[in-house]
Motif scaffolding. Structure first.
Motif: not given
Length: 242
Positions: A123-132, A169-175, A181-184, A187-194
């Motif tokens: 998940i993408t963590f926010t650091g709040t109880s929402i994450d639970l 052995g598959d952990r790097a590919a998983y990462g 998924a997260t960074e793309f 970035e797409i949302v940042r570009q589109s909103t701009a």
């Protein structure tokens, strides 16, 4: 090898991930022994009221399960440094939450007799109880030596996640998949909103909300139904004109 009953859990790393993981394990019945200081002590206190703030070595010495929730670049030096001061204990569980690493990064602790585990809640963590709430019903990648894999799986379940085994052995590919998924997406949302703001659209994030969410849902549905097939339209406007 499985453990039962309550563990003393300490967390090294008080960013967005550590306090939430601690709160989830606390809710599962484990005792929280301490957490290291972070940049936002009020947020940490809000999600972990009354949990002692200790230095990393003291967290390790007091805990049966030590959760390392720090940036990946910091894990090797942290594990090695705690080994150098004799903080790791035989039979102690040491778990990190980083997507790209398996358990090899925990080798200095394992050489002192600790049990290495890697559990990454997807998940993408926010650091709040929402994450639970996000953890419940989510997934977690688990990596561990075969004899102790059930421990990693059980801890993922206690976080509220369904465990999915990823080999060392598959952990790097998983990462890489998680980072893509997260960074793309960000970035797409940042570009589109701009771009929308540049043509005078007020509240571009709100304007895009339904479109982005429905597009992602469509892509996920296509991947679930036929993960290796053509996901659909490739032209930028196709998916919003049909």
């Amino acid at each position: 090898m499985m453990r039962s009953g309550r563990l003393g859990v300490g967390v090294i790393g008080a960013g967005r991930v550590g306090p939430v993981v601690a709160a989830a394990l606390g809710a599962a019945g484990h005792a929280l022994t301490g957490i290291t200081a972070g940049s936002d002590p009020d947020r940490t206190e809000a999600i972990l009221p009354g949990v002692p703030v200790l230095d990393a070595a003291e967290v390790a010495r007091r805990s049966e399960l030590v959760v390392l929730a720090v940036p990946g670049s910091e894990i090797p030096a942290l594990v090695e440094g705690l080994a150098a001061v004799g903080a790791w204990q035989p039979g102690q569980l040491v778990l990190h939450t980083h997507a790209a690493f398996g358990t090899d990064v925990l080798r200095p602790a394992a050489e002192k007799g600790a049990i290495p585990l890697a559990v990454h809640p997807a998940i993408t963590f926010t650091g709040t109880s929402i994450d639970l709430r996000q953890l419940n019903g989510g997934y977690a990648a688990v990596t561990a030596p075969a004899p102790v894999l059930p421990i990693a799986q059980a801890l993922a379940v206690e976080l509220g996640c369904e465990p999915v085994v990823i080999t060392e052995g598959d952990r790097a590919a998983y990462g890489e998949a998680i980072a893509t998924a997260t960074e793309f997406s960000r970035e797409i949302v940042r570009q589109s909103t701009a771009l929308l703001a540049g043509v005078g659209v007020e509240s571009p994030g709100m304007f895009l909300s339904a479109l982005v969410r429905s597009s992602v849902d469509h892509a996920l549905s296509a991947a679930f139904d036929a993960p290796w097939s053509d996901p659909g339209p490739t032209s930028p406007g196709d998916s919003i004109q049909g």
